[in-house]
Scaffold this motif. Sequence first.
Motif, mmCIF file in Angstrom:
data_model
loop_
_atom_site.group_PDB
_atom_site.id
_atom_site.type_symbol
_atom_site.label_atom_id
_atom_site.label_comp_id
_atom_site.label_asym_id
_atom_site.label_seq_id
_atom_site.Cartn_x
_atom_site.Cartn_y
_atom_site.Cartn_z
ATOM 1 N N LEU A 1 -5.679 0.013 30.318
ATOM 2 C CA LEU A 1 -6.290 0.593 31.502
ATOM 3 C C LEU A 1 -7.720 1.027 31.207
ATOM 4 O O LEU A 1 -8.045 1.426 30.084
ATOM 5 N N ALA A 2 -8.549 0.962 32.211
ATOM 6 C CA ALA A 2 -9.960 1.277 32.039
ATOM 7 C C ALA A 2 -10.147 2.754 31.715
ATOM 8 O O ALA A 2 -9.633 3.631 32.407
ATOM 9 N N ALA A 3 -10.869 3.018 30.634
ATOM 10 C CA ALA A 3 -11.297 4.375 30.312
ATOM 11 C C ALA A 3 -12.736 4.577 30.754
ATOM 12 O O ALA A 3 -13.183 5.695 31.004
ATOM 13 N N ASP A 4 -13.470 3.481 30.824
ATOM 14 C CA ASP A 4 -14.857 3.476 31.282
ATOM 15 C C ASP A 4 -15.022 2.256 32.182
ATOM 16 O O ASP A 4 -15.002 1.122 31.701
ATOM 17 N N GLY A 5 -15.143 2.485 33.470
ATOM 18 C CA GLY A 5 -15.209 1.379 34.414
ATOM 19 C C GLY A 5 -16.568 0.729 34.538
ATOM 20 O O GLY A 5 -16.695 -0.340 35.143
ATOM 21 N N ALA A 6 -17.599 1.338 33.930
ATOM 22 C CA ALA A 6 -18.959 0.830 34.108
ATOM 23 C C ALA A 6 -19.150 -0.591 33.572
ATOM 24 O O ALA A 6 -19.754 -1.432 34.259
ATOM 25 N N PRO A 7 -18.685 -0.914 32.349
ATOM 26 C CA PRO A 7 -18.926 -2.277 31.836
ATOM 27 C C PRO A 7 -18.356 -3.371 32.740
ATOM 28 O O PRO A 7 -19.026 -4.380 32.986
ATOM 29 N N LYS A 8 -17.145 -3.170 33.264
ATOM 30 C CA LYS A 8 -16.553 -4.203 34.122
ATOM 31 C C LYS A 8 -17.279 -4.277 35.455
ATOM 32 O O LYS A 8 -17.510 -5.381 35.985
ATOM 33 N N SER A 9 -17.649 -3.137 36.006
ATOM 34 C CA SER A 9 -18.386 -3.120 37.266
ATOM 35 C C SER A 9 -19.729 -3.825 37.124
ATOM 36 O O SER A 9 -20.119 -4.644 37.976
ATOM 37 N N GLU A 10 -20.443 -3.533 36.043
ATOM 38 C CA GLU A 10 -21.741 -4.164 35.815
ATOM 39 C C GLU A 10 -21.592 -5.665 35.578
ATOM 40 O O GLU A 10 -22.423 -6.470 36.017
ATOM 41 N N LEU A 11 -20.508 -6.049 34.889
ATOM 42 C CA LEU A 11 -20.236 -7.464 34.645
ATOM 43 C C LEU A 11 -20.012 -8.204 35.956
ATOM 44 O O LEU A 11 -20.579 -9.282 36.182
ATOM 45 N N ARG A 12 -19.188 -7.642 36.829
ATOM 46 C CA ARG A 12 -18.927 -8.302 38.107
ATOM 47 C C ARG A 12 -20.199 -8.407 38.948
ATOM 48 O O ARG A 12 -20.424 -9.414 39.619
ATOM 49 N N GLN A 13 -21.031 -7.383 38.903
ATOM 50 C CA GLN A 13 -22.290 -7.427 39.635
ATOM 51 C C GLN A 13 -23.184 -8.554 39.107
ATOM 52 O O GLN A 13 -23.841 -9.266 39.879
ATOM 53 N N ARG A 14 -23.193 -8.710 37.787
ATOM 54 C CA ARG A 14 -24.009 -9.761 37.171
ATOM 55 C C ARG A 14 -23.515 -11.146 37.581
ATOM 56 O O ARG A 14 -24.314 -12.036 37.889
ATOM 57 N N LEU A 15 -22.199 -11.334 37.574
ATOM 58 C CA LEU A 15 -21.635 -12.616 37.967
ATOM 59 C C LEU A 15 -21.881 -12.898 39.441
ATOM 60 O O LEU A 15 -22.225 -14.029 39.821
ATOM 61 N N ARG A 16 -21.719 -11.887 40.275
ATOM 62 C CA ARG A 16 -21.964 -12.082 41.711
ATOM 63 C C ARG A 16 -23.419 -12.460 41.978
ATOM 64 O O ARG A 16 -23.701 -13.315 42.820
ATOM 65 N N ALA A 17 -24.334 -11.811 41.265
ATOM 66 C CA ALA A 17 -25.752 -12.090 41.479
ATOM 67 C C ALA A 17 -26.073 -13.559 41.213
ATOM 68 O O ALA A 17 -26.840 -14.186 41.954
ATOM 69 N N VAL A 18 -25.461 -14.118 40.164
ATOM 70 C CA VAL A 18 -25.747 -15.505 39.793
ATOM 71 C C VAL A 18 -24.978 -16.489 40.659
ATOM 72 O O VAL A 18 -25.538 -17.446 41.204
ATOM 73 N N VAL A 19 -23.671 -16.267 40.793
ATOM 74 C CA VAL A 19 -22.816 -17.263 41.454
ATOM 75 C C VAL A 19 -22.864 -17.164 42.974
ATOM 76 O O VAL A 19 -22.911 -18.188 43.665
ATOM 77 N N LEU A 20 -22.866 -15.963 43.514
ATOM 78 C CA LEU A 20 -22.837 -15.812 44.967
ATOM 79 C C LEU A 20 -24.223 -15.676 45.584
ATOM 80 O O LEU A 20 -24.452 -16.130 46.703
ATOM 81 N N ASP A 21 -25.152 -15.052 44.842
ATOM 82 C CA ASP A 21 -26.474 -14.799 45.408
ATOM 83 C C ASP A 21 -27.547 -15.762 44.904
ATOM 84 O O ASP A 21 -28.689 -15.713 45.366
ATOM 85 N N GLY A 22 -27.191 -16.616 43.920
ATOM 86 C CA GLY A 22 -28.122 -17.642 43.475
ATOM 87 C C GLY A 22 -29.174 -17.202 42.483
ATOM 88 O O GLY A 22 -30.149 -17.921 42.262
ATOM 89 N N ALA A 23 -29.001 -16.032 41.854
ATOM 90 C CA ALA A 23 -29.977 -15.575 40.863
ATOM 91 C C ALA A 23 -29.925 -16.474 39.626
ATOM 92 O O ALA A 23 -28.899 -17.085 39.313
ATOM 93 N N ALA A 24 -31.043 -16.562 38.913
ATOM 94 C CA ALA A 24 -31.090 -17.336 37.670
ATOM 95 C C ALA A 24 -30.432 -16.525 36.557
ATOM 96 O O ALA A 24 -30.778 -15.361 36.350
#
Length: 217
Positions: A126-149
Amino acid sequence: MATTLAEEIVLLSLDDETGVPGQRQEAGWAVAGGILLELVLTGRASVEGKYLKLTDRTPTGERLLDDRMAMLDTWLRGREKGSVTEWLTKDQGKAGRAAVESLCARGVVVEQQHKALGLFPTRRYLAADGAPKSELRQRLRAVVLDGAAPDERTAGLIALLHAAKLHRLAFPGLPRKQVAARMAEVAAGQWVGESVRAAIRDMEAAVVTTTVVMGGG
Protein backbone atom coordinates in the motif's frame (compact mmCIF):
# COMPACT_ATOMS: atom_id res chain seq x y z
CA MET A 1 18.41 9.03 -8.09
CA ALA A 2 14.63 9.37 -8.41
CA THR A 3 12.56 6.22 -8.69
CA THR A 4 13.93 3.90 -11.35
CA LEU A 5 12.08 2.69 -14.43
CA ALA A 6 11.60 -0.71 -12.79
CA GLU A 7 10.12 0.86 -9.66
CA GLU A 8 7.80 2.99 -11.78
CA ILE A 9 6.47 -0.10 -13.57
CA VAL A 10 5.86 -1.77 -10.20
CA LEU A 11 4.04 1.32 -8.92
CA LEU A 12 1.75 1.25 -11.93
CA SER A 13 1.05 -2.45 -11.35
CA LEU A 14 -0.09 -1.98 -7.74
CA ASP A 15 -3.83 -1.51 -7.25
CA ASP A 16 -4.46 1.79 -5.45
CA GLU A 17 -7.05 0.27 -3.12
CA THR A 18 -5.84 -3.26 -2.43
CA GLY A 19 -2.07 -2.94 -2.95
CA VAL A 20 -2.16 -6.16 -5.00
CA PRO A 21 -0.07 -6.22 -8.19
CA GLY A 22 -1.86 -6.80 -11.49
CA GLN A 23 -0.70 -8.47 -14.71
CA ARG A 24 2.18 -10.03 -12.78
CA GLN A 25 3.76 -11.97 -15.62
CA GLU A 26 3.73 -9.13 -18.14
CA ALA A 27 4.88 -6.65 -15.50
CA GLY A 28 7.74 -8.99 -14.57
CA TRP A 29 9.13 -8.83 -18.10
CA ALA A 30 8.78 -5.06 -18.18
CA VAL A 31 10.46 -4.62 -14.78
CA ALA A 32 13.42 -6.77 -15.81
CA GLY A 33 13.63 -4.78 -19.04
CA GLY A 34 13.41 -1.53 -17.10
CA ILE A 35 16.42 -2.41 -14.96
CA LEU A 36 18.44 -3.32 -18.03
CA LEU A 37 17.41 -0.15 -19.85
CA GLU A 38 18.38 1.91 -16.79
CA LEU A 39 21.84 0.32 -16.95
CA VAL A 40 22.00 1.37 -20.60
CA LEU A 41 20.94 4.92 -19.79
CA THR A 42 23.59 5.19 -17.07
CA GLY A 43 26.27 3.89 -19.43
CA ARG A 44 26.81 0.60 -17.59
CA ALA A 45 25.47 -1.71 -20.29
CA SER A 46 24.68 -1.74 -23.99
CA VAL A 47 22.08 -3.64 -25.99
CA GLU A 48 22.84 -4.37 -29.62
CA GLY A 49 20.44 -6.55 -31.54
CA LYS A 50 19.82 -9.73 -29.59
CA TYR A 51 22.76 -9.23 -27.23
CA LEU A 52 23.70 -7.26 -24.15
CA LYS A 53 27.03 -6.57 -22.54
CA LEU A 54 28.41 -4.69 -19.57
CA THR A 55 30.46 -1.70 -20.63
CA ASP A 56 31.25 -0.09 -17.25
CA ARG A 57 31.14 -1.84 -13.89
CA THR A 58 31.43 1.33 -11.83
CA PRO A 59 28.66 1.32 -9.18
CA THR A 60 25.76 3.70 -9.81
CA GLY A 61 25.05 4.16 -6.13
CA GLU A 62 21.53 2.78 -6.69
CA ARG A 63 21.30 -0.60 -4.97
CA LEU A 64 18.66 -2.03 -7.29
CA LEU A 65 20.84 -1.33 -10.32
CA ASP A 66 24.15 -2.28 -8.73
CA ASP A 67 22.80 -5.62 -7.48
CA ARG A 68 21.53 -6.43 -10.97
CA MET A 69 24.83 -5.34 -12.52
CA ALA A 70 26.67 -7.78 -10.22
CA MET A 71 24.20 -10.54 -11.13
CA LEU A 72 24.70 -9.81 -14.81
CA ASP A 73 28.44 -9.98 -14.39
CA THR A 74 28.16 -13.37 -12.70
CA TRP A 75 25.71 -14.63 -15.33
CA LEU A 76 28.01 -13.64 -18.19
CA ARG A 77 30.83 -15.71 -16.61
CA GLY A 78 33.53 -13.84 -18.46
CA ARG A 79 31.69 -13.77 -21.78
CA GLU A 80 31.73 -10.48 -23.65
CA LYS A 81 27.99 -10.59 -24.30
CA GLY A 82 24.85 -12.59 -23.63
CA SER A 83 21.34 -12.97 -25.03
CA VAL A 84 18.87 -10.24 -24.04
CA THR A 85 15.99 -12.71 -24.16
CA GLU A 86 17.81 -15.25 -21.99
CA TRP A 87 18.60 -12.60 -19.38
CA LEU A 88 15.04 -11.27 -19.28
CA THR A 89 13.73 -14.83 -19.00
CA LYS A 90 16.07 -15.48 -16.07
CA ASP A 91 15.35 -12.21 -14.28
CA GLN A 92 11.65 -11.60 -14.85
CA GLY A 93 10.56 -13.74 -11.90
CA LYS A 94 12.89 -11.95 -9.47
CA ALA A 95 13.09 -8.39 -10.72
CA GLY A 96 9.63 -7.40 -9.51
CA ARG A 97 10.35 -8.49 -5.95
CA ALA A 98 13.66 -6.61 -5.97
CA ALA A 99 11.95 -3.46 -7.25
CA VAL A 100 9.15 -3.57 -4.69
CA GLU A 101 11.69 -4.09 -1.90
CA SER A 102 13.47 -0.99 -3.18
CA LEU A 103 10.20 0.95 -3.05
CA CYS A 104 9.68 -0.23 0.52
CA ALA A 105 13.19 0.91 1.43
CA ARG A 106 12.44 4.33 -0.08
CA GLY A 107 9.28 4.61 2.02
CA VAL A 108 7.07 4.83 -1.07
CA VAL A 109 5.08 1.66 -0.27
CA VAL A 110 4.66 -0.44 2.84
CA GLU A 111 4.33 -4.21 2.82
CA GLN A 112 1.43 -5.87 4.61
CA GLN A 113 1.08 -9.62 5.02
CA HIS A 114 -2.19 -11.42 5.61
CA LYS A 115 -3.76 -14.79 4.96
CA ALA A 116 -6.23 -15.13 2.12
CA LEU A 117 -9.26 -17.13 3.31
CA GLY A 118 -7.39 -17.42 6.58
CA LEU A 119 -5.04 -19.99 5.06
CA PHE A 120 -2.76 -18.72 2.33
CA PRO A 121 -0.17 -16.04 3.16
CA THR A 122 -0.23 -13.16 0.70
CA ARG A 123 1.49 -9.80 0.46
CA ARG A 124 0.14 -6.45 -0.56
CA TYR A 125 1.88 -3.13 -0.94
CA LEU A 126 0.00 0.00 0.00
CA ALA A 127 1.12 3.52 -0.74
CA ALA A 128 2.95 5.27 2.09
CA ASP A 129 3.80 8.20 -0.17
CA GLY A 130 1.40 8.80 -3.03
CA ALA A 131 3.43 11.56 -4.68
CA PRO A 132 5.73 9.38 -6.86
CA LYS A 133 2.82 7.48 -8.44
CA SER A 134 0.76 10.64 -8.92
CA GLU A 135 3.68 12.43 -10.58
CA LEU A 136 4.36 9.37 -12.75
CA ARG A 137 0.78 9.25 -14.01
CA GLN A 138 0.87 12.97 -14.75
CA ARG A 139 4.06 12.49 -16.76
CA LEU A 140 2.57 9.64 -18.77
CA ARG A 141 -0.65 11.55 -19.41
CA ALA A 142 1.28 14.59 -20.61
CA VAL A 143 3.11 12.53 -23.23
CA VAL A 144 0.48 10.00 -24.30
CA LEU A 145 -2.77 11.95 -23.95
CA ASP A 146 -1.60 15.54 -24.36
CA GLY A 147 1.14 14.99 -26.95
CA ALA A 148 4.09 16.40 -24.99
CA ALA A 149 7.60 15.38 -26.08
CA PRO A 150 9.05 12.80 -23.68
CA ASP A 151 12.53 12.71 -22.23
CA GLU A 152 14.51 9.54 -22.93
CA ARG A 153 13.59 7.80 -19.66
CA THR A 154 9.88 8.42 -20.20
CA ALA A 155 10.17 7.26 -23.81
CA GLY A 156 11.87 4.08 -22.62
CA LEU A 157 9.21 3.51 -19.95
CA ILE A 158 6.39 3.94 -22.47
CA ALA A 159 8.13 1.58 -24.92
CA LEU A 160 8.39 -1.13 -22.26
CA LEU A 161 4.78 -0.66 -21.12
CA HIS A 162 3.61 -0.88 -24.72
CA ALA A 163 5.73 -3.94 -25.52
CA ALA A 164 4.47 -5.81 -22.44
CA LYS A 165 0.85 -4.81 -23.16
CA LEU A 166 0.50 -2.93 -19.89
CA HIS A 167 -1.76 -0.23 -21.36
CA ARG A 168 -4.49 -0.91 -18.79
CA LEU A 169 -2.09 -0.49 -15.89
CA ALA A 170 -0.64 2.71 -17.31
CA PHE A 171 -4.04 4.21 -18.13
CA PRO A 172 -6.75 2.51 -16.05
CA GLY A 173 -10.23 3.22 -17.30
CA LEU A 174 -9.16 4.10 -20.83
CA PRO A 175 -9.60 1.69 -23.76
CA ARG A 176 -6.37 0.29 -25.16
CA LYS A 177 -7.05 1.69 -28.62
CA GLN A 178 -7.12 5.20 -27.19
CA VAL A 179 -3.50 5.02 -25.99
CA ALA A 180 -1.77 2.23 -27.92
CA ALA A 181 -1.13 4.17 -31.13
CA ARG A 182 0.54 7.09 -29.33
CA MET A 183 2.57 4.71 -27.13
CA ALA A 184 3.78 2.91 -30.26
CA GLU A 185 4.67 6.27 -31.81
CA VAL A 186 6.73 7.24 -28.75
CA ALA A 187 8.44 3.84 -28.70
CA ALA A 188 9.55 4.31 -32.30
CA GLY A 189 10.23 8.04 -32.10
CA GLN A 190 13.26 10.30 -32.22
CA TRP A 191 13.18 11.25 -28.55
CA VAL A 192 16.57 9.84 -27.61
CA GLY A 193 20.06 9.38 -29.02
CA GLU A 194 20.59 6.69 -31.64
CA SER A 195 22.32 4.20 -29.30
CA VAL A 196 19.60 4.45 -26.65
CA ARG A 197 16.84 4.32 -29.27
CA ALA A 198 18.37 1.15 -30.70
CA ALA A 199 18.55 -0.37 -27.22
CA ILE A 200 14.89 0.46 -26.57
CA ARG A 201 13.89 -1.06 -29.92
CA ASP A 202 15.90 -4.24 -29.36
CA MET A 203 14.64 -4.66 -25.80
CA GLU A 204 11.08 -4.04 -26.92
CA ALA A 205 11.49 -6.84 -29.45
CA ALA A 206 12.86 -9.12 -26.73
CA VAL A 207 9.96 -8.33 -24.38
CA VAL A 208 7.45 -9.00 -27.16
CA THR A 209 9.17 -12.31 -27.95
CA THR A 210 9.27 -13.51 -24.36
CA THR A 211 5.70 -12.51 -23.50
CA VAL A 212 4.38 -14.25 -26.61
CA VAL A 213 6.46 -17.40 -26.03
CA MET A 214 5.42 -17.63 -22.37
CA GLY A 215 1.78 -16.89 -23.13
CA GLY A 216 1.72 -13.39 -21.68
CA GLY A 217 0.33 -11.71 -24.80
